[in-house]
Design a protein around this motif. Structure first.
Motif, PDB file in Angstrom:
ATOM      1  N   PHE A  72       0.855  -1.258  -0.001  1.00  0.00           N
ATOM      2  CA  PHE A  72       0.070  -0.145  -0.193  1.00  0.00           C
ATOM      3  C   PHE A  72       0.911   1.164  -0.054  1.00  0.00           C
ATOM      4  O   PHE A  72       2.150   1.251   0.455  1.00  0.00           O
ATOM      5  CB  PHE A  72      -1.006   0.066   1.191  1.00  0.00           C
ATOM      6  N   GLY A  73       0.345   2.319  -0.550  1.00  0.00           N
ATOM      7  CA  GLY A  73       0.942   3.518  -0.416  1.00  0.00           C
ATOM      8  C   GLY A  73       0.318   4.637  -1.298  1.00  0.00           C
ATOM      9  O   GLY A  73      -0.549   4.241  -2.256  1.00  0.00           O
ATOM     10  N   VAL A 112      -2.928  -1.435  -2.545  1.00  0.00           N
ATOM     11  CA  VAL A 112      -3.865  -0.278  -2.298  1.00  0.00           C
ATOM     12  C   VAL A 112      -3.326   0.716  -2.737  1.00  0.00           C
ATOM     13  O   VAL A 112      -1.937   1.056  -2.196  1.00  0.00           O
ATOM     14  CB  VAL A 112      -4.471  -0.047  -0.954  1.00  0.00           C
ATOM     15  N   CYS A 113      -3.511   1.637  -3.787  1.00  0.00           N
ATOM     16  CA  CYS A 113      -2.842   2.930  -4.262  1.00  0.00           C
ATOM     17  C   CYS A 113      -3.614   4.101  -3.881  1.00  0.00           C
ATOM     18  O   CYS A 113      -4.840   4.157  -4.325  1.00  0.00           O
ATOM     19  CB  CYS A 113      -2.552   2.836  -5.547  1.00  0.00           C
ATOM     20  N   GLU A 114      -3.139   5.110  -3.079  1.00  0.00           N
ATOM     21  CA  GLU A 114      -3.991   6.187  -2.778  1.00  0.00           C
ATOM     22  C   GLU A 114      -3.417   7.546  -3.554  1.00  0.00           C
ATOM     23  O   GLU A 114      -2.138   7.533  -3.904  1.00  0.00           O
ATOM     24  CB  GLU A 114      -3.726   6.470  -1.381  1.00  0.00           C
ATOM     25  N   LEU A 146     -12.101   3.476  -6.004  1.00  0.00           N
ATOM     26  CA  LEU A 146     -13.056   4.280  -5.092  1.00  0.00           C
ATOM     27  C   LEU A 146     -12.640   5.800  -4.735  1.00  0.00           C
ATOM     28  O   LEU A 146     -11.391   5.931  -4.586  1.00  0.00           O
ATOM     29  CB  LEU A 146     -13.233   3.333  -3.626  1.00  0.00           C
ATOM     30  N   VAL A 147     -13.639   6.607  -4.561  1.00  0.00           N
ATOM     31  CA  VAL A 147     -13.487   7.802  -4.113  1.00  0.00           C
ATOM     32  C   VAL A 147     -14.080   7.998  -2.828  1.00  0.00           C
ATOM     33  O   VAL A 147     -15.353   7.671  -2.662  1.00  0.00           O
ATOM     34  CB  VAL A 147     -13.937   8.961  -4.942  1.00  0.00           C
ATOM     35  N   PHE A 163      -8.746   5.798  -4.072  1.00  0.00           N
ATOM     36  CA  PHE A 163      -8.170   4.595  -3.743  1.00  0.00           C
ATOM     37  C   PHE A 163      -8.284   3.577  -4.887  1.00  0.00           C
ATOM     38  O   PHE A 163      -9.251   3.208  -5.288  1.00  0.00           O
ATOM     39  CB  PHE A 163      -8.640   3.907  -2.463  1.00  0.00           C
ATOM     40  N   ILE A 164      -7.120   2.689  -5.429  1.00  0.00           N
ATOM     41  CA  ILE A 164      -7.284   1.808  -6.464  1.00  0.00           C
ATOM     42  C   ILE A 164      -6.858   0.683  -5.339  1.00  0.00           C
ATOM     43  O   ILE A 164      -5.878   0.648  -5.030  1.00  0.00           O
ATOM     44  CB  ILE A 164      -6.469   2.105  -7.578  1.00  0.00           C
TER      45      ILE A 164
END
Length: 361
Positions: A72-73, A112-114, A146-147, A163-164
């Protein structure tokens, strides 16, 4: 269901996202950021040390964690933000692909990509979105974009982020569309109402008190040419980009540029003495055709403190920040709200744990 999962944290900053994911049962084995001050903050608050420097220089170390449960990051967002230049050639924008290179290298069960909301919704970034999802699919992942608004999950800040989420195709029965539906359902079940900013500040105490000591000294002056909006807390009544916060409501997105006149404003008398909002009264005065005021604003108006900004981002009260005051504000503004990260982590954990979603029981 498994209670503990291994994780890699990239573009970790001061560790806000890590706090949330660790709280939800992810054991972070590797963390990285390029900002030495943020890395020092991370080291003081987490059981591992952040590898400080260019992520690409740590790919050999990353490879040792191949097969980790989660990566994640949030790659730097300035190149995509509507508050920035929105330059696809910005070197920081290219780190989105470095993030995917790390996914390809480590092959986590999920990622998880933010990033900023604009990357998900702005037509300017359609090509970037499509390329990211295409690459992720080619690496063997089903994905959901997602937003999320942090205020829907107990954070007193109307902060929207993209977020992907990706999950290995070989692990899940879910299609990309089904993954999105499952995540939204899991997230919906965890929605809650946050406390107001005023309640949060009353809990911390007055600015300068023991529990709220890191005050911002940036002065507040009246705008010579106010920009009026329907709300007293929009527009521009005072100089600088730091707008007033409605103490009975939520903060807007806290920017990394806080520390000077971009630091949001609160009304100390309204919060602690129950007096009527000065900002509301001045806005009404201007809307009614009253004269514009000049000079310094009343001392009851002040910038939010470092401690308040930290709490608005839902960091633990004992979280230790390092560096100058401006560096502290920058680390806070760059962070993902801890509580938002925790809720998303729980949703992702459900997908990785629940046998009804998995190919192998």
């Amino acid at each position: 269901m498994n209670d503990k999962f291994s994780a890699i944290s990239l573009f970790s900053g001061a560790g806000g996202m890590d706090v949330g994911f660790e709280k939800s049962g992810f054991d972070v084995l590797f963390a990285n950021d390029i900002d030495p001050v943020a890395c020092k903050t991370y080291d003081l608050n987490h059981k591992i040390s952040s590898c400080c420097g260019d992520l690409r220089d740590y790919f050999d170390e990353l490879f040792r964690h191949k097969g980790v449960d989660l990566l994640f990051g949030g790659p730097p967002c300035q190149g995509f933000s509507v508050a920035g230049k929105m330059d696809p050639e910005d070197e920081r924008s290219q780190l989105l692909w470095t993030y995917l290179d790390a996914v390809k290298l480590t092959k986590p069960s999920a990622f998880v990509c933010e990033n900023v909301k604009a990357l998900a919704v702005n037509s300017r970034w359609t090509g970037v979105r499509e390329e990211f999802l295409r690459r992720a699919e080619s690496y063997g992942y089903v994905t959901a974009m997602l937003v999320l608004n942090a205020s829907h999950y107990g954070v007193p800040q109307a902060r929207e982020r993209m977020f992907i989420v990706g999950v290995k195709k070989q692990l899940t029965k879910l299609s990309s569309e089904q993954l999105e539906q499952v995540l939204k359902r899991e997230l919906s079940s965890r929605e809650c109402v946050p406390e107001s900013v005023g309640d949060l500040i009353r809990r911390l105490g007055r600015a300068g008190s023991e529990g709220n000591s890191k005050v911002c000294s940036a002065i507040i002056t009246y705008a010579k040419k106010p920009v009026l909006r329907k709300s007293a807390y929009a527009g521009m009544l005072f100089n600088g980009a730091g707008r007033p916060i409605d103490s009975n409501g939520l903060a807007l997105t806290l920017p990394a540029s806080m520390g000077g006149n971009k630091t949001p404003i609160v009304d100390e008398d309204e919060i602690f003495n129950g007096t009527a909002s000065y900002v509301g009264a001045y806005h009404e005065h201007l809307v009614s055709g009253g004269a514009v005021k000049s000079g310094l604003a009343p001392s009851r108006l002040r910038r939010i403190t470092v401690d308040e900004a930290l709490a608005i981002q839902s960091f633990p009260s004992n979280y230790i920040l390092t560096g100058s005051q401006s560096a502290m504000y920058r680390q806070i503004g760059n962070a993902v709200p801890c509580q938002l990260a925790a809720v998303l982590a729980e949703a992702v954990k459900s997908v990785l744990s629940d046998v009804s979603y998995l190919k192998v029981a």
